[in-house]
Design a protein around this motif. Structure first.
Motif, PDB file in Angstrom:
ATOM      1  N   CYS A 550       0.838  -1.195   0.000  1.00  0.00           N
ATOM      2  CA  CYS A 550       0.000   0.000   0.000  1.00  0.00           C
ATOM      3  C   CYS A 550       0.872   1.244   0.000  1.00  0.00           C
ATOM      4  N   LEU A 551       0.406   2.262  -0.698  1.00  0.00           N
ATOM      5  CA  LEU A 551       1.022   3.590  -0.672  1.00  0.00           C
ATOM      6  C   LEU A 551      -0.043   4.583  -0.240  1.00  0.00           C
ATOM      7  N   TYR A 552       0.282   5.366   0.788  1.00  0.00           N
ATOM      8  CA  TYR A 552      -0.663   6.358   1.326  1.00  0.00           C
ATOM      9  C   TYR A 552       0.024   7.715   1.291  1.00  0.00           C
ATOM     10  N   ALA A 553      -0.591   8.662   0.577  1.00  0.00           N
ATOM     11  CA  ALA A 553      -0.003   9.993   0.416  1.00  0.00           C
ATOM     12  C   ALA A 553      -1.036  11.040   0.797  1.00  0.00           C
ATOM     13  N   VAL A 554      -0.604  12.076   1.514  1.00  0.00           N
ATOM     14  CA  VAL A 554      -1.472  13.191   1.897  1.00  0.00           C
ATOM     15  C   VAL A 554      -0.902  14.465   1.286  1.00  0.00           C
ATOM     16  N   TYR A 555      -1.715  15.122   0.459  1.00  0.00           N
ATOM     17  CA  TYR A 555      -1.285  16.363  -0.192  1.00  0.00           C
ATOM     18  C   TYR A 555      -2.048  17.536   0.410  1.00  0.00           C
ATOM     19  N   ASP A 556      -1.265  18.575   0.784  1.00  0.00           N
ATOM     20  CA  ASP A 556      -1.827  19.797   1.368  1.00  0.00           C
ATOM     21  C   ASP A 556      -1.691  20.914   0.338  1.00  0.00           C
ATOM     22  N   PRO A 557      -2.805  21.405  -0.226  1.00  0.00           N
ATOM     23  CA  PRO A 557      -2.699  22.436  -1.264  1.00  0.00           C
ATOM     24  C   PRO A 557      -2.283  23.806  -0.714  1.00  0.00           C
ATOM     25  N   VAL A 558      -2.322  23.971   0.610  1.00  0.00           N
ATOM     26  CA  VAL A 558      -1.888  25.242   1.193  1.00  0.00           C
ATOM     27  C   VAL A 558      -0.375  25.313   1.233  1.00  0.00           C
ATOM     28  N   SER A 559       0.233  24.249   1.771  1.00  0.00           N
ATOM     29  CA  SER A 559       1.702  24.214   1.836  1.00  0.00           C
ATOM     30  C   SER A 559       2.326  23.646   0.581  1.00  0.00           C
ATOM     31  N   ARG A 560       1.510  23.018  -0.272  1.00  0.00           N
ATOM     32  CA  ARG A 560       1.953  22.345  -1.494  1.00  0.00           C
ATOM     33  C   ARG A 560       2.940  21.210  -1.186  1.00  0.00           C
ATOM     34  N   ARG A 561       2.836  20.662   0.004  1.00  0.00           N
ATOM     35  CA  ARG A 561       3.692  19.545   0.380  1.00  0.00           C
ATOM     36  C   ARG A 561       2.871  18.256   0.414  1.00  0.00           C
ATOM     37  N   CYS A 562       3.551  17.167   0.052  1.00  0.00           N
ATOM     38  CA  CYS A 562       2.908  15.864   0.003  1.00  0.00           C
ATOM     39  C   CYS A 562       3.714  14.907   0.881  1.00  0.00           C
ATOM     40  N   ALA A 563       3.067  14.367   1.899  1.00  0.00           N
ATOM     41  CA  ALA A 563       3.695  13.394   2.791  1.00  0.00           C
ATOM     42  C   ALA A 563       3.184  12.011   2.421  1.00  0.00           C
ATOM     43  N   MET A 564       4.107  11.049   2.275  1.00  0.00           N
ATOM     44  CA  MET A 564       3.697   9.724   1.826  1.00  0.00           C
ATOM     45  C   MET A 564       4.489   8.658   2.545  1.00  0.00           C
ATOM     46  N   VAL A 565       3.885   7.475   2.628  1.00  0.00           N
ATOM     47  CA  VAL A 565       4.515   6.326   3.266  1.00  0.00           C
ATOM     48  C   VAL A 565       4.161   5.090   2.443  1.00  0.00           C
ATOM     49  N   SER A 566       5.108   4.152   2.353  1.00  0.00           N
ATOM     50  CA  SER A 566       4.929   2.963   1.518  1.00  0.00           C
ATOM     51  C   SER A 566       5.122   1.707   2.343  1.00  0.00           C
ATOM     52  N   ALA A 567       4.216   0.754   2.162  1.00  0.00           N
ATOM     53  CA  ALA A 567       4.360  -0.583   2.738  1.00  0.00           C
ATOM     54  C   ALA A 567       4.620  -1.558   1.597  1.00  0.00           C
ATOM     55  N   GLY A 568       5.892  -1.633   1.187  1.00  0.00           N
ATOM     56  CA  GLY A 568       6.276  -2.549   0.121  1.00  0.00           C
ATOM     57  C   GLY A 568       5.775  -2.171  -1.248  1.00  0.00           C
ATOM     58  N   VAL A 584       9.666   9.543  -6.557  1.00  0.00           N
ATOM     59  CA  VAL A 584       9.878   9.996  -5.183  1.00  0.00           C
ATOM     60  C   VAL A 584      10.815   9.013  -4.486  1.00  0.00           C
ATOM     61  N   PRO A 585      11.890   9.497  -3.875  1.00  0.00           N
ATOM     62  CA  PRO A 585      12.863   8.603  -3.224  1.00  0.00           C
ATOM     63  C   PRO A 585      12.334   8.072  -1.894  1.00  0.00           C
ATOM     64  N   LEU A 586      11.399   7.172  -1.964  1.00  0.00           N
ATOM     65  CA  LEU A 586      10.829   6.588  -0.752  1.00  0.00           C
ATOM     66  C   LEU A 586      11.783   5.582  -0.116  1.00  0.00           C
ATOM     67  N   ASN A 587      11.599   5.406   1.173  1.00  0.00           N
ATOM     68  CA  ASN A 587      12.245   4.304   1.873  1.00  0.00           C
ATOM     69  C   ASN A 587      11.130   3.350   2.285  1.00  0.00           C
ATOM     70  N   PRO A 588      10.730   2.429   1.384  1.00  0.00           N
ATOM     71  CA  PRO A 588       9.525   1.632   1.650  1.00  0.00           C
ATOM     72  C   PRO A 588       9.731   0.663   2.801  1.00  0.00           C
ATOM     73  N   GLY A 589       8.676   0.505   3.583  1.00  0.00           N
ATOM     74  CA  GLY A 589       8.683  -0.508   4.615  1.00  0.00           C
ATOM     75  C   GLY A 589       8.262  -1.851   4.057  1.00  0.00           C
ATOM     76  N   PRO A 590       8.166  -2.846   4.901  1.00  0.00           N
ATOM     77  CA  PRO A 590       7.766  -4.175   4.436  1.00  0.00           C
ATOM     78  C   PRO A 590       6.292  -4.188   4.044  1.00  0.00           C
ATOM     79  N   PRO A 591       5.875  -5.181   3.259  1.00  0.00           N
ATOM     80  CA  PRO A 591       4.444  -5.310   2.940  1.00  0.00           C
ATOM     81  C   PRO A 591       3.610  -5.462   4.201  1.00  0.00           C
ATOM     82  N   LEU A 592       2.349  -5.166   4.075  1.00  0.00           N
ATOM     83  CA  LEU A 592       1.452  -5.218   5.219  1.00  0.00           C
ATOM     84  C   LEU A 592       1.332  -6.638   5.753  1.00  0.00           C
TER      85      LEU A 592
END
Length: 810
Positions: A550-568, A584-592
């Protein structure tokens, strides 16, 4: 001298090959042929002058002539002794001879005797009987041809077919057979004449010139005729009518082809098309398949109140098929009984399975072909019965497939979405094309303060099991997102959920497999849980694997920043407005559900109009390519000229179409999101001292900002909301406190404080002095809530902007 009579049918055949001797009236040998010398091993000078009876092994057993007629020939068998002393069984025939003009009262003047070994005579008789009987056969055509392939002799049943002349001697096959068939048979007979190799059951269709019709199929066998000196003088051919056998073979072949054809499709229309195609031209010149309308939706056909059942002309094949009408309405019992039609050139058979009438199939032959026989109707009924079973399977599959696809669609968000933060377009292709469902998903979740969460996930496996697991995970993600958790915290909770799903007990449906536990298809390890209702017998873990990325990303249009986390999950691609594409240079974690380790958040800043691409590995990994090649290809497509501004639907279709359906190794999911930004002038921020006196200043600043934005109608409610929220923050959390207003689609009021205690709305009693603040906020706004931050919490509330379209974004 004259012969008084020729030998009868019981005499010696082929007398010219027998040994001969001439006897006088007293039985003395006066003539001895070379064949007699060889047969008796006795030269002529030793035989002549001796009584013929001395040649017998028993001279007393000399078979004399019939007493009543000494002038008639007689025959018999006896045993002779050769010149070498050997005894030999022979057959003989005696021919009385008289001198010309002499009377016969005194008896014959001489006798001519023919001798041959008894075994040879038996074979001669057998050959003669065989030839005679062969020409008398009425189920076998027999013909003798000379070296020029002219007919010399035939039996009366050369061809069991009308149109033959009564006398065929001296004719060639082409004189009474059509040229094509005659030439084919003669070509084979010439080969027999040339090589001497016999011909065995070579089949050829033939037609007579006088009555061509459908003709017959003849199995031709032939052998060459040649004299003892090797001279070839003709060929003998046997003709056997195998027409019915061939027709039976053709019917069986059509049945086999039809069974294979209709059994390979789970489509109602496809089954009908295969059925029509397999019947032409083998059984018909025109085939029509009509299927009840209800079958196409997976339902059982039910006639209407008027007793009529609508049929759709599903498939046609053959001559003039395009001229036929599209459908028909028939009585409910029409077509339920097989029939040969109004003429023997057409047949109709019902398509009936489990007692349900699903449709009918009709075949027709043109004027150039013979009519149908009852055996043809039996064949059509058998084909229709097998096709009906396949059709019923397709009908039930259609019903189940519609339900599965409906479930899949209900679990996925709309393909197109428009929010303040992003414009999105989603795409999904299942690898399991038979069911059309799988475990990949994407989601677009609006969050507080104009933010949006973008999700892409991939459940292990395919089919309905994976779809059900996907539905549970998507619901969990939406529930956790509604709590406004940080991306890494949300992923930890989701990881826990998957671990729980993997450990759920599962009642086995049957015996446990036998294989290594760590191999696919191996036995399922029992868990430590037990069933108390069965004396402590162990539960077993679910046999189907539960796992996901799973990849979960939160985008804030005010700050124009996107925070994301990856599970494999593979990293998203970002296409800047200038066309530059990067991952995006993610450091993915293990699968769920694998290890329970923490997940790392990555933040990036996105320029307005950037294109964010979330996907599953089915998009970048194929049967014949690796991940690096797939990611490079995706990057090239996102970087092509015009991609940054192209409509998302068109761009996504272009990317997806590069993955042929028949080569998909996994489900394919793609979510394209074009980012927007809230202009700086659409936000206002004020720090607030931890003093109740500061609440009045907050109300004044907020009122002034709303008037500047032209939102005078919201001043009163906003002042009340901010008063309650700021007062609670100062009273229960202390400082520092921050207030922010966001005009983006809605008017959002935020109050942040350093406390980690979540507010709780309660209904205050009449005697209570407080406790009504959050209740008032809930009544005055459309939505409110709170979220944890890295420095405390933020309480937010939204109000609709009166008569204002989308005002945020760029």
């Amino acid at each position: 001298m004259t012969l008084p009579g020729a030998p009868g049918h019981n005499g010696l055949p082929f007398a010219d090959s027998a040994a001969g001797a001439l006897l006088d009236a007293d039985g003395l040998i006066i003539g001895w042929t070379p064949a007699a010398e060889e047969l008796f091993s006795l030269p002529a000078d030793r035989a002549c002058g001796r009584p013929a009876r001395e040649l017998l092994a028993d001279p007393a057993a000399w078979p004399g002539p019939p007493a009543e007629d000494r002038m008639s020939a007689w025959y018999g068998e006896t045993v002779v002794r050769t010149g070498r002393g050997e005894e030999l069984g022979i057959a003989f025939q005696v021919l009385p001879l008289t001198d010309t003009g002499a009377g016969t009262s005194a008896g014959p003047a001489r006798f001519f005797v023919l001798w041959a070994p008894a075994g040879t005579v038996d074979r001669w008789r057998q050959d003669q009987a065989f030839t005679q009987e062969l020409f008398l056969q009425d189920r076998l055509g027999l013909a003798v041809f000379d070296a020029e392939l002219r007919l010399v002799r035939t039996n009366t049943h050369l061809l069991p077919y009308t149109g033959l002349l009564p006398d065929l001697r001296g004719l060639r096959l082409g004189d009474f057979l059509e040229a094509e068939g005659a030439a084919a048979v003669e070509r084979r007979l010439r080969e027999v004449l040339r090589t001497g190799l016999p011909l065995i059951l070579a089949e050829e269709p033939v037609r007579t010139i006088e009555d061509p019709g459908d003709g017959v199929v003849m199995a031709v066998s032939a052998f060459r005729l040649q004299a003892p000196d090797g001279q070839v003088f003709g060929v003998t051919a046997l003709f056997t009518d195998v027409t019915e056998q061939r027709r039976s073979d053709e019917r069986l072949a059509i049945l086999h082809r039809a069974t294979a054809a209709v059994g390979g499709s789970l489509s109602v229309a496809g089954t009908g098309e295969e059925l029509a195609a397999v019947l032409v031209p083998g059984l018909a010149d025109l085939a029509v398949v009509e299927i009840a309308e209800a079958v196409f939706t997976g339902e059982e056909p039910v006639p209407g109140e008027d007793g009529l059942l609508p049929l759709r002309r599903t498939a046609t094949a053959g001559e003039r098929a395009a001229e036929l009408p599209a459908g028909a309405v028939v009585p409910a019992d029409a077509g339920c009984v097989p029939s040969l039609g109004r003429s023997p050139a057409s047949m109709t058979a019902p398509l009936r399975a489990r007692g349900i009438f699903l449709g009918r199939v009709t075949v027709r032959r043109g004027p150039g072909r013979s009519g149908y026989a009852p055996a043809d109707l039996d064949l059509l009924c058998e084909i229709a019965a097998r096709a009906a079973l396949a059709l019923d399977n397709a009908r039930r599959y259609t019903r189940e497939h519609r339900a599965a696809v409906g479930l899949q669609r209900s679990l996925l968000p709309p393909a197109q979405a428009e929010t303040v933060a992003v414009t999105t377009s989603g795409f999904y292709l299942p690898a399991d094309t038979t069911t059309g469902v799988g475990g990949d998903w994407f989601d677009v979740i609006p969050l507080s303060s104009a933010r949006v969460a973008l999700v892409a996930g991939d459940v292990v496996g395919h089919g309905l099991g994976a779809t059900a697991t996907m539905g549970r995970l998507r619901t969990a993600v939406r529930t956790l997102a509604d709590l406004d958790l940080e991306p890494d915290e949300l992923m930890v909770h989701l990881d826990d959920l998957v671990s729980q799903l993997r450990d759920e007990p599962n009642e086995p449906d049957g015996p446990v497999g036998s294989g290594r536990p760590d191999e696919p298809g191996g036995p399922v390890r029992p868990s430590r849980l037990t069933r108390p209702d069965e004396g402590g017998a162990p539960y077993e873990h679910r046999a189907d694997p539960v796992g996901a990325t799973c990849l979960y990303a939160v985008y804030d249009p005010v700050s124009r920043r996107c925070a994301m986390v990856s599970a494999g999950h593979p990293p998203p691609a970002v296409a800047d407005p200038d066309g530059t594409v990067s991952y995006v240079p993610l450091n993915p974690g293990p699968p769920l559900g694998v290890s329970g380790l923490p997940f790392e958040v990555t933040e990036v800043e996105l320029a307005p109009g950037s294109l964010l691409a979330l996907y599953t590995d089915g998009l970048i990994e194929g049967c014949d390519s690796d991940l690096d090649e797939g990611m490079a290809e995706l990057g090239r497509r996102l970087a092509r000229p015009g991609a940054a501004t192209a409509p998302l639907r068109e761009l996504g279709q272009e990317i997806i179409s590069a993955r042929p359906l028949h080569r998909l190794a996994d489900d394919v999911t793609l979510l394209l999101a074009r980012t927007h930004a809230v202009p700086p002038g659409n936000t206002a921020v004020w720090p607030v001292e931890a003093d109740p006196v500061a609440v009045a200043r907050v109300r004044q600043e907020a009122a002034r900002q709303l008037r500047d934005w032209g939102l005078e109608e919201l001043v009163f409610t906003t002042e009340l909301v901010l008063s309650e929220l700021v007062t609670n923050a100062i009273r229960h959390a202390g400082g520092p406190v921050e207030v922010r207003l966001i005009r983006a689609g809605h008017l959002t009021c935020e109050v942040s404080d350093p406390s980690a205690t979540q507010p709780r709305m309660r209904r205050a009693l009449l005697t209570d002095e407080g406790g009504r603040g959050l209740y008032l906020v809930a009544q005055l706004t459309t939505r409110w809530g709170s979220r944890y931050t890295r420095h405390g919490k933020t309480i937010w509330a939204e109000q609709p902007i009166p008569d204002a379209p989308h005002t945020g974004g760029g």
